[in-house]
Scaffold this motif. Structure first.
Motif, PDB file in Angstrom:
ATOM      1  N   GLU A 292       2.855   1.882  -2.174  1.00 53.82           N
ATOM      2  CA  GLU A 292       2.919   2.236  -3.591  1.00 53.82           C
ATOM      3  C   GLU A 292       1.550   2.373  -4.231  1.00 53.82           C
ATOM      4  OE1 GLU A 292       5.331  -0.626  -5.582  1.00 53.82           O
ATOM      5  OE2 GLU A 292       7.183  -0.012  -4.581  1.00 53.82           O
ATOM      6  N   THR A 293       0.539   1.764  -3.646  1.00 58.31           N
ATOM      7  CA  THR A 293      -0.770   1.701  -4.311  1.00 58.31           C
ATOM      8  C   THR A 293      -1.860   2.518  -3.633  1.00 58.31           C
ATOM      9  OG1 THR A 293      -1.364  -0.293  -3.070  1.00 58.31           O
ATOM     10  CG2 THR A 293      -0.253  -0.604  -5.186  1.00 58.31           C
TER      11      THR A 293
ATOM     12  N   ARG B  72       0.809  -1.217   0.000  1.00 57.55           N
ATOM     13  CA  ARG B  72       0.000   0.000   0.000  1.00 57.55           C
ATOM     14  C   ARG B  72       0.841   1.265   0.000  1.00 57.55           C
ATOM     15  NH1 ARG B  72      -4.141  -1.248   4.794  1.00 57.55           N
ATOM     16  NH2 ARG B  72      -2.290  -2.340   5.591  1.00 57.55           N
TER      17      ARG B  72
END
Length: 407
Positions: A281-282, A279
């Motif tokens: 990165e996302t 998370r």
């Protein structure tokens, strides 16, 4: 009677493989020699090269042994087992004919195989090779996916070290871009694996399995019929059909929906499912040091049935006022919620001089030499309490686990 005898022989061979001493080699001792002087260095030095080392589940092979061997190859798996990895990974994706194969990503064939040098197969790629154009600033690119090929076509490819040069103006330069801290010495003769071949090999070695269901990079349902649930089920079916006990399998996914599917439809396997947390990165705004940014939070994950959480190394640690590595708020909250932790991936960043790269971003002030990998590993084991650590060179984690008594 013959079937029973054959089964007994297979089990005996697997047990013998698991009991063989691990081949540690010189690298762990080199790392110990480069550590900062202190009690931990003294303790690890006392282990010595002349004691027996055995396989440990704390030591998890990340894609085989890709510091030296092309990832997800038979040769990399064999190396990982010899180095004492108790659990060995296969990142799982699918071909055009819906067969499962070991690749880090569905669309990485242009960086991990020779497909671009094979005109008949390169023509099937989603996007052909395009050279860089310095005049316009365009980067070199290509996109070749497992779903572009059948299993038979995939098996004809030759693996290479994962690399590509975005500044390359020729195909040769684009493909020949292995970082200096890796090597091409063991590329020739390396062989790709289907998921089924990985299962057979790892079972013969007496090790446990951690297959990661990779997020598709093509629209799902694939070709209108192959749904995400069918994909997730196919992975589990392969272990059941091979007679692998659920307790020997740790299925993984970055998609929480896959973990929840396994918990609902395959609870015997789902109990050991690993939710890979990327998370950082996302999920915009996510910060492992600020609990208010975690959605879902640790208690919510545990309430949904998640038992094992696996974030990158840096999310589990931070530094204190004396620049010592200590558990992060994320790590403390996960353990308080009853979640087991696995970290990834040691020895992925290359040389650690100057801060160690992205996997060490939260503890950069404490990192200035390769031996600091063992210092971080000791905090992960002794203070964070992780149950295992992925490594690109499993001998290091095997060495540490034997030295400190980790399982």
């Amino acid at each position: 009677m013959r079937v029973r005898s054959a089964l007994a022989l297979i089990l005996a061979l697997a047990g013998a493989a698991a009991a063989e001493p691990a081949q540690i080699g010189p690298r762990p001792f080199h790392l110990v020699d480069t550590m900062k002087p202190g009690p931990l260095q003294d303790r690890l030095k006392a282990c010595g090269a002349d004691r027996p080392y055995v396989a440990k589940q704390f030591s998890i092979s990340h894609r085989g042994a890709p510091l030296q061997f092309p990832e997800h190859t038979r040769e990399g798996v064999l190396a990982a087992a010899r180095m004492g990895a108790g659990i060995i990974e296969c990142d799982v994706t699918f071909t055009r004919d819906r067969q499962l194969v070991c690749r880090h990503a569905q669309c990485d064939l242009h960086t991990t195989t020779d497909i671009l040098a094979r005109p008949e197969l390169a023509a099937k790629c989603t996007a052909p090779f395009t050279p860089a154009d310095p005049a316009t600033g365009r980067k070199a690119s290509a996109k070749c996916c497992t779903s572009d090929l059948t299993l038979d076509e995939f098996k004809t490819l030759k693996p290479k070290m994962d690399a590509a040069d975005p500044e390359a103006t020729t195909l040769g330069a684009y493909m020949n871009a292995t970082p200096r801290w890796r090597t091409d010495l063991y590329v020739d003769g390396a062989t790709l694996m289907s998921h089924q071949e990985y299962i057979a090999l790892v079972r013969s070695l007496g090790r446990k399995f951690t297959p990661e269901l990779k997020a598709p990079e093509v629209p799902m349902p694939f070709e209108g019929t192959y749904t995400q649930d069918r994909y997730a089920q196919q992975l589990i079916d392969a272990y059941r059909e091979a007679g692998i006990p659920p307790e020997d399998v740790f299925p993984q996914s970055f998609q929480l929906r896959d973990v929840l599917y396994w918990l609902a439809k395959e609870p015997a396997f789902g109990r050991q499912a690993v939710f890979l947390d990327d998370r950082d990165e996302t999920a915009p705004g996510f910060d492992p040091m600020r609990p208010e940014t975690w959605n879902p939070g640790m208690e919510a994950l545990r309430a949904q049935g998640v038992r094992i959480l696996a974030p990158p190394l840096w999310m589990l640690v931070t530094t204190d006022a004396q620049n010592r590595i200590v558990p992060s708020p994320y790590a403390r909250a996960a353990r308080a919620a009853g979640l087991d932790l696995i970290a990834w991936s040691l020895e992925r960043s290359g040389p650690l001089k100057g801060g160690g790269g992205g996997y060490y971003r939260s503890v950069r002030p404490a990192i200035d030499r390769d031996g600091d990998a063992l210092t971080l590993l000791d905090v992960l084991h002794g203070e964070v309490g992780v149950r295992g650590v992925f490594s690109d060179w499993p001998a290091t984690t095997t060495f540490y686990a034997n030295c400190v008594g980790a399982e």
